[in-house]
Write a protein that holds these residues in place. Structure first.
Motif, PDB file in Angstrom:
ATOM      1  N   LEU A   1     -24.062 -13.829 -23.948  1.00 13.30           N
ATOM      2  CA  LEU A   1     -24.247 -12.414 -24.230  1.00 13.30           C
ATOM      3  C   LEU A   1     -23.504 -12.072 -25.521  1.00 13.30           C
ATOM      4  O   LEU A   1     -22.269 -12.096 -25.545  1.00 13.30           O
ATOM      5  N   PRO A   2     -24.243 -11.786 -26.606  1.00 14.75           N
ATOM      6  CA  PRO A   2     -23.617 -11.582 -27.917  1.00 14.75           C
ATOM      7  C   PRO A   2     -22.504 -10.533 -27.926  1.00 14.75           C
ATOM      8  O   PRO A   2     -21.473 -10.747 -28.559  1.00 14.75           O
ATOM      9  N   GLN A   3     -22.692  -9.428 -27.235  1.00 12.17           N
ATOM     10  CA  GLN A   3     -21.659  -8.389 -27.228  1.00 12.17           C
ATOM     11  C   GLN A   3     -20.382  -8.906 -26.562  1.00 12.17           C
ATOM     12  O   GLN A   3     -19.276  -8.648 -27.027  1.00 12.17           O
ATOM     13  N   ALA A   4     -20.536  -9.667 -25.490  1.00 12.06           N
ATOM     14  CA  ALA A   4     -19.373 -10.233 -24.801  1.00 12.06           C
ATOM     15  C   ALA A   4     -18.667 -11.251 -25.689  1.00 12.06           C
ATOM     16  O   ALA A   4     -17.436 -11.287 -25.745  1.00 12.06           O
ATOM     17  N   LEU A   5     -19.439 -12.086 -26.397  1.00 15.36           N
ATOM     18  CA  LEU A   5     -18.823 -13.061 -27.309  1.00 15.36           C
ATOM     19  C   LEU A   5     -18.035 -12.353 -28.399  1.00 15.36           C
ATOM     20  O   LEU A   5     -16.936 -12.784 -28.763  1.00 15.36           O
ATOM     21  N   GLY A   6     -18.581 -11.260 -28.919  1.00 14.00           N
ATOM     22  CA  GLY A   6     -17.861 -10.477 -29.929  1.00 14.00           C
ATOM     23  C   GLY A   6     -16.556  -9.921 -29.379  1.00 14.00           C
ATOM     24  O   GLY A   6     -15.523  -9.935 -30.058  1.00 14.00           O
ATOM     25  N   SER A   7     -16.601  -9.441 -28.143  1.00  8.06           N
ATOM     26  CA  SER A   7     -15.383  -8.925 -27.506  1.00  8.06           C
ATOM     27  C   SER A   7     -14.351 -10.031 -27.313  1.00  8.06           C
ATOM     28  O   SER A   7     -13.156  -9.824 -27.532  1.00  8.06           O
ATOM     29  N   LEU A   8     -14.809 -11.207 -26.915  1.00  5.38           N
ATOM     30  CA  LEU A   8     -13.892 -12.340 -26.736  1.00  5.38           C
ATOM     31  C   LEU A   8     -13.320 -12.808 -28.074  1.00  5.38           C
ATOM     32  O   LEU A   8     -12.132 -13.140 -28.156  1.00  5.38           O
TER      33      LEU A   8
END
Length: 192
Positions: free
Chosen positions: A69-76
């Motif tokens: 999930l791109p948004q989750a990867l960005g958050s991580l």
């Protein structure tokens, strides 16, 4: 069109709309990464992380099935930024899969919270640590490439955490009992 066919089409349309609404809600729940989303999506992979330096916490679903999930990867990526400089690096998603797999290898489906000691490191921070730690930091550390993380799991003996990571044979594992952390990376399989 007969009355029976019309009723059947209306029922099919309602069923389709109901299922579509459920799918949208699940997609939204995965984005929000609540615990209920984990229960509703068994193929979802999640992490709970506490950063020892920034005192931040993150609890999210980062992948579902074969898809990150791109948004989750960005958050991580942001969460695991260089805590000294604030510089954000690109973290290898396979590192998240390793953390997830280690948790499963420990026999816990519950979202145990990893304590993060170090995630991404900028070259400048790595050079500074190298000069002040008496050679305990690699000159070309995989932390600088977003391929390494230093962690511990409260309530899990450090040796068990190390052994679970080693059992995966999926990258490098370093054991630092004096400093109370295990290094895990997505480089070649090796241990120290």
């Amino acid at each position: 069109m007969t009355r029976q066919k019309l009723i059947s089409l209306q029922a099919s349309r309602r069923f389709f709309l109901h299922r579509s609404a459920q799918a949208m809600l699940l997609g939204g729940a995965l984005g929000l990464a609540g615990r209920s989303a984990r229960a509703a999506a068994p193929s979802a992979r999640s992490l709970v992380l506490d950063h020892t330096h920034t005192r931040e916490r993150i609890d999210l679903v980062y992948a579902s099935g074969e898809h990150y999930l791109p948004q989750a990867l960005g958050s991580l990526n942001h969460f695991l930024r260089d805590h000294s400089s604030g510089e954000v690096g690109q973290i290898d998603p396979q590192l998240f899969d390793l953390l997830h797999a280690v948790r499963l290898a420990l026999g816990s489906g519950a979202p145990l919270s990893y304590q993060i000691i170090s995630g991404y490191r900028s070259p400048l921070t790595n050079a500074r640590l190298r000069s002040t730690r008496g050679g305990g930091v690699a000159s070309h550390s995989l932390h600088m490439e977003g391929m390494a993380i230093d962690v511990r799991l409260p309530g899990v003996p450090l040796a068990e955490l190390r052994d679970a990571a080693l059992s995966l044979k999926a990258g490098g594992v370093g054991y630092y009992p004096r400093d109370q952390f295990v290094h895990i990376d997505t480089g070649r399989v090796r241990s120290w």
